[in-house]
Design a protein around this motif. Structure first.
Motif, PDB file in Angstrom:
ATOM      1  N   UNK A   1       0.839  -1.202   0.000  1.00  0.00           N
ATOM      2  CA  UNK A   1       0.000   0.000   0.000  1.00  0.00           C
ATOM      3  C   UNK A   1       0.875   1.254   0.000  1.00  0.00           C
ATOM      4  N   UNK A   2       1.928   1.231   0.788  1.00  0.00           N
ATOM      5  CA  UNK A   2       2.833   2.384   0.894  1.00  0.00           C
ATOM      6  C   UNK A   2       3.462   2.722  -0.451  1.00  0.00           C
TER       7      UNK A   2
ATOM      8  N   UNK B   1       0.706   8.141   1.689  1.00  0.00           N
ATOM      9  CA  UNK B   1       1.944   7.421   1.991  1.00  0.00           C
ATOM     10  C   UNK B   1       2.457   7.808   3.382  1.00  0.00           C
ATOM     11  N   UNK B   2       2.421   9.097   3.697  1.00  0.00           N
ATOM     12  CA  UNK B   2       2.914   9.561   4.990  1.00  0.00           C
ATOM     13  C   UNK B   2       2.077   9.014   6.136  1.00  0.00           C
ATOM     14  N   UNK B   3       0.781   8.751   5.890  1.00  0.00           N
ATOM     15  CA  UNK B   3      -0.096   8.233   6.936  1.00  0.00           C
ATOM     16  C   UNK B   3       0.287   6.825   7.362  1.00  0.00           C
TER      17      UNK B   3
ATOM     18  N   UNK C   1       9.159  18.955   1.297  1.00  0.00           N
ATOM     19  CA  UNK C   1       8.921  18.635  -0.105  1.00  0.00           C
ATOM     20  C   UNK C   1       8.184  17.306  -0.285  1.00  0.00           C
ATOM     21  N   UNK C   2       7.798  16.664   0.815  1.00  0.00           N
ATOM     22  CA  UNK C   2       7.041  15.405   0.731  1.00  0.00           C
ATOM     23  C   UNK C   2       5.548  15.722   0.659  1.00  0.00           C
ATOM     24  N   UNK C   3       5.146  16.394  -0.415  1.00  0.00           N
ATOM     25  CA  UNK C   3       3.771  16.852  -0.563  1.00  0.00           C
ATOM     26  C   UNK C   3       3.139  16.290  -1.829  1.00  0.00           C
ATOM     27  N   UNK C   4       1.808  16.345  -1.857  1.00  0.00           N
ATOM     28  CA  UNK C   4       1.086  15.899  -3.049  1.00  0.00           C
ATOM     29  C   UNK C   4       1.457  16.753  -4.254  1.00  0.00           C
ATOM     30  N   UNK C   5       1.686  18.051  -4.034  1.00  0.00           N
ATOM     31  CA  UNK C   5       2.013  18.954  -5.140  1.00  0.00           C
ATOM     32  C   UNK C   5       3.333  18.582  -5.789  1.00  0.00           C
ATOM     33  N   UNK C   6       4.344  18.348  -4.964  1.00  0.00           N
ATOM     34  CA  UNK C   6       5.670  18.026  -5.506  1.00  0.00           C
ATOM     35  C   UNK C   6       5.672  16.644  -6.153  1.00  0.00           C
TER      36      UNK C   6
ATOM     37  N   UNK D   1       0.617  -2.614  11.510  1.00  0.00           N
ATOM     38  CA  UNK D   1       1.953  -2.432  10.970  1.00  0.00           C
ATOM     39  C   UNK D   1       2.091  -1.024  10.411  1.00  0.00           C
ATOM     40  N   UNK D   2       3.251  -0.401  10.656  1.00  0.00           N
ATOM     41  CA  UNK D   2       3.571   0.917  10.119  1.00  0.00           C
ATOM     42  C   UNK D   2       4.980   0.878   9.537  1.00  0.00           C
ATOM     43  N   UNK D   3       5.203   1.699   8.494  1.00  0.00           N
ATOM     44  CA  UNK D   3       6.522   1.766   7.863  1.00  0.00           C
ATOM     45  C   UNK D   3       7.476   2.491   8.809  1.00  0.00           C
ATOM     46  N   UNK D   4       8.574   1.838   9.094  1.00  0.00           N
ATOM     47  CA  UNK D   4       9.538   2.392  10.062  1.00  0.00           C
ATOM     48  C   UNK D   4      10.638   3.191   9.373  1.00  0.00           C
TER      49      UNK D   4
END
Length: 359
Positions: free
Chosen positions: A85-86, A98-100, A117-122, A176-179
């Motif tokens: 999913x990530x 993705x950040x969620x 810069x980890x945004x939907x726009x970029x 589970x979460x991405x570490x």
């Protein structure tokens, strides 16, 4: 019938019993005969106990099944599913989603990478994002109590990239979460100018500071903020997800910048050539000493070529040729002097104009 003439026992003396053995009469057909400790009652009790045990076992199984189902529902997707999913969110350009899925990090670690810069726009502006995602989760990945690893791969910019994601269970929800986020570091130093990355202006830092910008793997368009006189040395920035931080983007003068400086140099020399003195103030023109007292006619035969220095902050112009014609007082005819022509100076951008200052 009793014989009234038979002798009667004395008062208070028991009547003699008949000594002849008495035999019970056979029961009548259909009559119920009670027996002590009936077997039928014992069998009924056994059946009741059996059904109690069976019912208890069935109830326990149902409860266990419900608990397993509830526990599975609470745990949510498997580690491999979360990893997939990530990566799919990154492939879709959905930076928010993705950040969620990323586990919160301690504040001291969070400061290591700038997430601005980890945004939907970029991410959405990327000309190419990851595709053909493959997740290889080990069979026992979900058996881990708190941390597990999942191998992933994806295609980007004509190459296949392999990496490993670390995942951790949330202590409260068990999900589970991405570490370890799938990001690259783009290092910004005091020498790096701002530019447009995916249409968004990158930050700058003060002297002595360093800023690691976090970026999702993708191919991003880059451009100069002022594209009238500047351009970036590359048109696209490829971020693969490998945090090496070696990529750089330079903002350099474009062709329009050089042409404008050349135009102003030529115009300046043309203005200088209109003067009639042997040495022109503020100009790179100087005739021999015998022309000090006479008028001089200047002509620029070849304009010097501009070369920009220090990313356009300075320039030199070399390779030109100039000609001076004058008539000394004791000369029978005019004298022609030919010399090299060069100049230098500084350049400054003021609004939408270039200001050239000659030395």
């Amino acid at each position: 019938m009793t014989d009234p003439h038979a002798p009667q026992p004395a008062h208070g003396v028991p009547a003699p019993q008949n000594s002849t053995p008495q035999h019970p009469s056979p029961p009548h057909p259909g009559a119920h005969t009670a027996h002590p400790g009936s077997p039928r009652r014992t069998r009924a009790g056994a059946w009741i106990l059996l059904w109690v045990f069976v019912g208890a076992a069935v109830l326990a199984a149902v409860i266990a099944g419900v608990l397993v189902a509830v526990n599975g529902a609470n745990r949510g997707p498997s580690a491999g599913e979360v990893a997939e999913q990530y990566l799919q969110h990154i492939a879709d350009g959905d930076a928010t989603a993705a950040a969620a899925l990323v586990a919160p990090r301690p504040q001291e670690i969070e400061k290591l990478d700038d997430p601005s810069m980890l945004t939907d726009e970029v991410l959405g502006a990327a000309t190419e994002r990851i595709r053909d995602v493959v997740v290889d989760a080990p069979a026992d990945a979900d058996d881990a109590a708190s941390v597990t690893s999942v191998d992933v791969s994806f295609a980007l910019a004509g190459e296949r990239h392999d990496t490993t994601l670390s995942l951790a269970r949330d202590e409260e929800s068990g999900q589970w979460q991405v570490r370890t986020a799938l990001t690259d570091r783009f290092i910004v130093t005091e020498e790096d100018p701002a530019f447009l990355l995916g249409g968004v202006e990158t930050p700058t830092v003060d002297s002595g500071e360093v800023l690691p910008l976090a970026l999702y793997p993708a191919v991003y368009p880059v451009a100069a903020i002022d594209d009238t006189f500047y351009e970036t040395d590359i048109d696209e920035l490829v971020i693969t997800g490998a945090p090496d931080g070696t990529r750089k983007v330079a903002v350099v003068p474009n062709a329009n910048f050089s042409e404008e400086v050349q135009r102003q140099v030529d115009a300046h020399l043309d203005e200088c050539a209109t003067q009639t003195t042997w040495r022109v103030d503020g100009c790179p023109l100087s005739a021999p000493l015998d022309a000090r007292t006479v008028e001089v006619e200047w002509t620029v035969d070849t304009y010097p070529t501009v070369e920009l220095l220090l990313d356009g902050e300075m320039f030199v112009a070399r390779g030109g040729a100039v000609r001076a014609v004058y008539a000394p007082a004791d000369a029978a005819e005019p004298v022609t002097f030919e010399g090299e022509l060069s100049t230098s100076g500084t350049v400054e951008v003021s609004g939408s104009a270039l200001v050239v200052t000659f030395e």
